[in-house]
Design an enzyme around this catalytic site. Structure first.
Site, mmCIF file in Angstrom:
data_model
loop_
_atom_site.group_PDB
_atom_site.id
_atom_site.type_symbol
_atom_site.label_atom_id
_atom_site.label_comp_id
_atom_site.label_asym_id
_atom_site.label_seq_id
_atom_site.Cartn_x
_atom_site.Cartn_y
_atom_site.Cartn_z
ATOM 1 N N HIS A 86 0.831 -1.210 0.000
ATOM 2 C CA HIS A 86 0.000 0.000 0.000
ATOM 3 C C HIS A 86 0.860 1.253 0.000
ATOM 4 C CE1 HIS A 86 0.219 0.833 4.471
ATOM 5 N NE2 HIS A 86 0.375 -0.469 4.542
ATOM 6 N N ASP A 88 -0.531 4.289 0.569
ATOM 7 C CA ASP A 88 -1.096 5.303 1.467
ATOM 8 C C ASP A 88 -0.432 5.188 2.828
ATOM 9 O OD1 ASP A 88 -2.428 2.796 2.005
ATOM 10 O OD2 ASP A 88 -4.003 3.880 3.082
ATOM 11 N N GLU A 158 -5.239 1.014 2.334
ATOM 12 C CA GLU A 158 -5.034 0.000 3.371
ATOM 13 C C GLU A 158 -5.273 0.580 4.755
ATOM 14 O OE1 GLU A 158 -3.332 -2.709 6.292
ATOM 15 O OE2 GLU A 158 -2.740 -0.630 5.987
ATOM 16 N N HIS A 432 2.844 4.277 12.483
ATOM 17 C CA HIS A 432 1.642 4.973 12.991
ATOM 18 C C HIS A 432 1.969 5.989 14.081
ATOM 19 C CE1 HIS A 432 -1.525 1.791 11.553
ATOM 20 N NE2 HIS A 432 -0.484 1.821 10.753
HETATM 21 N N1 BES Z 1 1.380 -2.849 8.117
HETATM 22 C C1 BES Z 1 0.342 -2.717 9.082
HETATM 23 C C2 BES Z 1 -0.004 -4.027 9.763
HETATM 24 C C3 BES Z 1 1.075 -4.693 10.558
HETATM 25 C C4 BES Z 1 2.109 -3.991 11.151
HETATM 26 C C5 BES Z 1 1.018 -6.048 10.724
HETATM 27 C C6 BES Z 1 3.090 -4.639 11.874
HETATM 28 C C7 BES Z 1 1.971 -6.697 11.465
HETATM 29 C C8 BES Z 1 3.027 -5.985 12.031
HETATM 30 C C9 BES Z 1 -0.897 -2.148 8.397
HETATM 31 O O1 BES Z 1 -0.594 -1.068 7.559
HETATM 32 C C10 BES Z 1 -1.844 -1.618 9.432
HETATM 33 O O2 BES Z 1 -1.493 -0.699 10.103
HETATM 34 N N2 BES Z 1 -3.039 -2.190 9.526
HETATM 35 C C11 BES Z 1 -4.065 -1.672 10.378
HETATM 36 C C12 BES Z 1 -5.396 -2.174 9.966
HETATM 37 C C13 BES Z 1 -6.184 -1.251 9.099
HETATM 38 C C14 BES Z 1 -7.579 -1.764 8.891
HETATM 39 C C15 BES Z 1 -6.190 0.173 9.548
HETATM 40 C C16 BES Z 1 -3.841 -2.101 11.801
HETATM 41 O O3 BES Z 1 -3.284 -3.166 12.069
HETATM 42 O O4 BES Z 1 -4.253 -1.340 12.670
HETATM 43 MN MN MN Z 2 1.021 -1.444 6.380
HETATM 44 MN MN MN Z 3 -0.373 0.743 8.866
#
Ligand code: BES
Ligand code: MN
Ligand code: MN
Length: 464
Positions: A86, A88, A158, A432
């Protein structure tokens, strides 16, 4: 492979400069203010794919942000790898907590990244990681070493729940036909302890609104006689965990997979130092479900967290008010075989039942996603394992990640393809958070490992 190595070496600086340019584009998907930047980022991604040697590159419009597609089909008999990522990013706020502006990338050394790390929003999640695939692809094309077919699908939603990607996949099943989905959007345990992600948690994200009186009241004139929705919301939220820190939502644990003692033992064998963990986070104690270790609490156990809470007066100084409304965003991380749709209903019912008669509650759902487990005996897992073992000089440990990538379960259902979760970030890279960063070591290691996956996967598929 020797040629490939020297190609990577020769183009090292350019690979970095190109990523830094992408990181200057504030492609924040959640905030409509950045809509044009998101589009600019999609265009830049498409241009890079084209320059790297991809064909049929297109920017597919959706009801939200565009999806970038491109492919290189070399042989109908060879396997096809679908790269998902992704472009974004999460909002950068609070911006004042960044040591340097979030969209002006800088390279700085840190304790865990002695060779330097790129500081910028999206450096690790996921621009730095998806771009490794573009650069690895370029290197394979330019050195004539691409052993299989490749398709790229890089989305721009994403971080807001991949709302339009499922539709795109359902409508383009044929175009997206593949043998495996390859994703770098997770972490390794440490730079000297490679790992492959074998699980992702699911997600159920809710919002609640509690209404008391029909208007804000004087808290002296009415306080003590009328239910204060902020007070009520706080006690409702407090009751969502019991003394053992288990979630009290009725039926929440139904269907939760019982992980074997053997697997738990293996998980807990991964290097982890609780003291360092706490020190890095500035906490003097940890808190979580009784009977489970930190690794288990984030890997195999479901959880509930308030992501935000508001209501009443939050401006300067003090205002004596008994507010009319209170709100909270509450998310639950799910594990196999919890169903986000069922959990949504359970939560709604539970929360409504919790409310005293003196208030009204409204419960609504945001995005969600199914949990994922990845088998470790598949061809694709073995190929990824061998690729990492070759590039790191150490066999990667299987590890369940605590985060979610909701679309991965859908790939399995709609495209009938398993995913390889070969991420190269570190959990401590502050994704984040303010000061997100991505190690140069990790970036280059990823670019070097990806072609090995293609090679081993193609070889192993042929033998089968
Ligand atoms: N890359 C992350 C997910 C992630 C990070 C998985 C580190 C395992 C280890 C992804 O971009 C993310 O932040 N996903 C969100 C979910 C989405 C629906 C906002 C999350 O996990 O909060
Ligand atoms: Mn991610
Ligand atoms: Mn993320």
């Amino acid at each position: 492979m020797k040629e490939l190595k020297s190609y990577l070496e020769t183009n090292k600086q350019r690979f970095l400069d190109e990523l830094l340019d992408l990181l200057r584009i504030p492609s924040v998907s959640a905030d409509p203010k950045y809509k044009n930047d998101v589009r600019r980022m999609a265009k830049a991604t498409a241009d890079h794919l084209r320059q790297a040697g991809a064909e049929h590159v297109e920017i597919h419009e959706t009801a939200g942000h565009p999806i970038v597609y491109g492919d290189k089909m070399i042989d109908p008999k060879a396997p096809t790898v679908l790269v998902y990522g992704h472009y974004d990013v999460q909002p950068a706020d609070p911006v004042n907590l960044w040591d340097s502006p979030p969209f002006e990338p800088v390279v700085k050394k840190t304790k865990l990244h002695p060779q330097g790390a790129i500081f910028a929003r999206g450096a690790c999640d996921d621009k730095g990681q998806f771009f490794m695939h573009v650069k690895a692809f370029e290197a394979m094309i330019k050195t004539a070493q691409l052993p299989c077919n490749v398709k790229f699908m890089i989305e721009g939603e994403e971080e807001v729940g991949s709302k339009n990607l499922e539709k795109f996949c359902r409508e383009n099943k044929k175009k997206l036909t593949c043998d495996v989905v390859l994703i770098s959007d997770t972490s390794v345990i440490a730079n000297d302890t490679p790992s492959l992600t074998v699980g992702l948690r699911g997600l159920c994200y809710m919002e609640v609104e509690v209404t008391g009186p029909n208007k804000d009241l004087h808290s002296g004139v009415y306080g003590g006689a009328v239910a204060n929705p902020v007070n009520v919301l706080c006690s409702m939220i407090a009751s969502l965990h019991d003394a053992k820190r288990r979630v009290t939502v009725a039926g929440f644990y139904d269907g939760v997979e019982k992980v074997s003692g053997k697997e738990r033992k293996m998980m807990n064998g991964a290097p982890y130092d609780e003291k360092t963990y706490m020190k890095d986070l500035g906490v003097s104690d940890l808190m979580g479900e009784k009977g489970y270790t930190t690794i288990e609490r984030t890997g195999i156990r479901p959880t509930l967290d308030v992501n935000g809470i508001w209501g009443g007066y939050i401006g300067e100084g003090a205002k004596t008010v008994l507010p009319s409304k209170a709100f909270a965003k509450i998310s639950m991380r799910l594990v196999p075989d919890q169903d986000p749709k069922k959990i949504e209903k359970l939560f709604q019912k539970h929360f409504e039942n919790l409310a005293p008669k003196s208030v009204k509650v409204k419960v609504s759902a945001h995005h969600g996603g199914y949990p994922v487990v990845v088998p470790t005996n598949s061809v694709e897992y073995k190929a990824a394992e061998k690729a990492m073992e070759t590039s790191y000089g150490k066999k990667p440990l299987p590890q369940r990640g605590g985060g979610s990538i909701p679309i991965v379960a859908m790939f399995d259902q709609v495209l009938n393809a398993k995913s390889v979760l070969m991420g190269f970030g570190l959990d401590s890279d502050d994704i984040h958070s303010p000061n997100e960063h991505y190690g140069l070591f990790n970036y280059y290691k990823g670019i070097a490992t990806i072609p090995l996956f293609y090679r081993f996967y193609s070889e192993m598929k042929k033998k089968k």
